[in-house]
Scaffold this motif. Structure first.
Motif, PDB file in Angstrom:
ATOM      1  N   SER A  29       0.765  -1.177   0.027  1.00 32.85           N
ATOM      2  CA  SER A  29       0.127   0.175  -0.072  1.00 32.85           C
ATOM      3  C   SER A  29       0.926   1.391   0.128  1.00 32.85           C
ATOM      4  O   SER A  29       0.425   2.397  -0.179  1.00 32.85           O
ATOM      5  N   SER A  30       2.206   1.058   0.154  1.00 34.81           N
ATOM      6  CA  SER A  30       3.226   2.434   0.019  1.00 34.81           C
ATOM      7  C   SER A  30       3.165   2.838  -1.171  1.00 34.81           C
ATOM      8  O   SER A  30       3.799   3.708  -1.658  1.00 34.81           O
ATOM      9  N   TYR A  31       2.932   1.872  -2.324  1.00 33.13           N
ATOM     10  CA  TYR A  31       3.468   2.226  -3.684  1.00 33.13           C
ATOM     11  C   TYR A  31       2.165   2.959  -4.308  1.00 33.13           C
ATOM     12  O   TYR A  31       0.873   2.501  -4.064  1.00 33.13           O
ATOM     13  N   ALA A  32       2.467   3.977  -5.170  1.00 33.45           N
ATOM     14  CA  ALA A  32       1.066   4.381  -6.157  1.00 33.45           C
ATOM     15  C   ALA A  32       1.563   3.626  -7.428  1.00 33.45           C
ATOM     16  O   ALA A  32       2.425   3.153  -7.497  1.00 33.45           O
ATOM     17  N   VAL A  33       0.459   3.502  -8.218  1.00 32.06           N
ATOM     18  CA  VAL A  33       0.447   2.859  -9.252  1.00 32.06           C
ATOM     19  C   VAL A  33       0.260   3.942 -10.650  1.00 32.06           C
ATOM     20  O   VAL A  33      -0.795   4.605 -10.411  1.00 32.06           O
ATOM     21  N   GLY A  34       0.929   4.021 -11.697  1.00 34.87           N
ATOM     22  CA  GLY A  34       0.583   4.706 -12.890  1.00 34.87           C
ATOM     23  C   GLY A  34       1.163   4.047 -14.010  1.00 34.87           C
ATOM     24  O   GLY A  34       1.482   3.150 -14.299  1.00 34.87           O
ATOM     25  N   TRP A  35       0.905   5.331 -15.142  1.00 32.88           N
ATOM     26  CA  TRP A  35       1.524   4.953 -16.509  1.00 32.88           C
ATOM     27  C   TRP A  35       2.548   5.882 -16.855  1.00 32.88           C
ATOM     28  O   TRP A  35       2.254   7.232 -16.562  1.00 32.88           O
ATOM     29  N   ALA A  91       2.105   5.938 -28.590  1.00 30.76           N
ATOM     30  CA  ALA A  91       3.090   5.453 -27.883  1.00 30.76           C
ATOM     31  C   ALA A  91       3.097   4.098 -27.262  1.00 30.76           C
ATOM     32  O   ALA A  91       1.886   3.644 -27.176  1.00 30.76           O
ATOM     33  N   ALA A  92       4.031   3.712 -26.767  1.00 32.51           N
ATOM     34  CA  ALA A  92       3.926   2.340 -25.842  1.00 32.51           C
ATOM     35  C   ALA A  92       3.716   2.995 -24.736  1.00 32.51           C
ATOM     36  O   ALA A  92       4.506   3.499 -23.946  1.00 32.51           O
ATOM     37  N   TYR A  93       2.621   2.364 -23.718  1.00 35.73           N
ATOM     38  CA  TYR A  93       2.479   2.820 -22.503  1.00 35.73           C
ATOM     39  C   TYR A  93       2.877   1.711 -21.559  1.00 35.73           C
ATOM     40  O   TYR A  93       2.532   0.474 -21.765  1.00 35.73           O
ATOM     41  N   TYR A  94       3.325   2.325 -20.514  1.00 34.14           N
ATOM     42  CA  TYR A  94       4.026   1.330 -19.475  1.00 34.14           C
ATOM     43  C   TYR A  94       3.476   1.463 -18.107  1.00 34.14           C
ATOM     44  O   TYR A  94       3.275   2.462 -17.678  1.00 34.14           O
ATOM     45  N   CYS A  95       3.020   0.115 -17.376  1.00 35.71           N
ATOM     46  CA  CYS A  95       2.296   0.303 -16.097  1.00 35.71           C
ATOM     47  C   CYS A  95       3.608   0.363 -15.191  1.00 35.71           C
ATOM     48  O   CYS A  95       4.545  -0.304 -15.536  1.00 35.71           O
ATOM     49  N   ALA A  96       3.659   1.112 -14.182  1.00 34.11           N
ATOM     50  CA  ALA A  96       4.800   1.081 -13.161  1.00 34.11           C
ATOM     51  C   ALA A  96       4.221   1.549 -11.770  1.00 34.11           C
ATOM     52  O   ALA A  96       3.112   2.000 -11.666  1.00 34.11           O
ATOM     53  N   ALA A  97       4.887   0.882 -10.900  1.00 33.87           N
ATOM     54  CA  ALA A  97       4.598   0.982  -9.344  1.00 33.87           C
ATOM     55  C   ALA A  97       5.749   1.761  -8.662  1.00 33.87           C
ATOM     56  O   ALA A  97       6.937   1.174  -8.944  1.00 33.87           O
ATOM     57  N   GLY A  98       5.535   2.519  -7.804  1.00 37.71           N
ATOM     58  CA  GLY A  98       6.458   3.295  -7.146  1.00 37.71           C
ATOM     59  C   GLY A  98       6.334   4.314  -5.949  1.00 37.71           C
ATOM     60  O   GLY A  98       5.157   4.322  -5.445  1.00 37.71           O
ATOM     61  N   VAL A  99       7.259   5.223  -5.811  1.00 33.38           N
ATOM     62  CA  VAL A  99       7.177   6.360  -5.019  1.00 33.38           C
ATOM     63  C   VAL A  99       7.441   7.573  -5.520  1.00 33.38           C
ATOM     64  O   VAL A  99       8.126   7.495  -6.510  1.00 33.38           O
TER      65      VAL A  99
END
Length: 119
Positions: A29-35, A91-99
């Motif tokens: 739950s400490s990670y945000a997720v985005g693109w 574009a190529a869209y990439y999912c990512a998780a991080g802070v």
């Protein structure tokens, strides 16, 4: 954490697509997720992110008002609804998780999914 992206495709300008990012493994739950997205010959750029709880969202100026990021907590999936698509969204869209602000530190990447917008 494994991220599985899907939902890309070919659409005409003005059309819509929805991307999905399914998270599995030791999610936190400490990670945000985005693109992020990367067009040929250009650097990868931030698009949108949502906090794990869904309470906070942030967007790149270029997509504000057209893209909406959301989550489905029941299946650990995040969505990017893309409306009023423009050829420059191709574009190529990439999912990512991080802070960090606008996912300044990415811990995990998913594979890319191609979005092509024809004029």
């Amino acid at each position: 954490v494994q991220l599985q992206a899907s939902g890309g495709g070919l659409v005409q300008a003005g059309g819509s697509l929805r991307l999905s990012c399914a998270a599995s493994g030791r999610t936190s739950s400490s990670y945000a997720v985005g693109w992020f997205r990367q067009a040929p010959g250009k650097e990868r750029e931030f698009v949108a992110a949502i906090s794990w709880s869904g309470g906070t969202t942030v967007y790149a100026d270029s997509v504000k008002g057209r893209f909406t990021i959301s989550r489905d907590s029941a299946n650990n999936t995040k969505y990017l609804q893309m409306n009023s698509l423009k050829p420059e969204d191709t574009a190529a869209y990439y999912c990512a998780a991080g802070v960090g602000p606008k996912l300044s530190t990415v811990r995990y990447w998913g594979q890319g999914t191609q979005v092509t917008v024809s004029s």
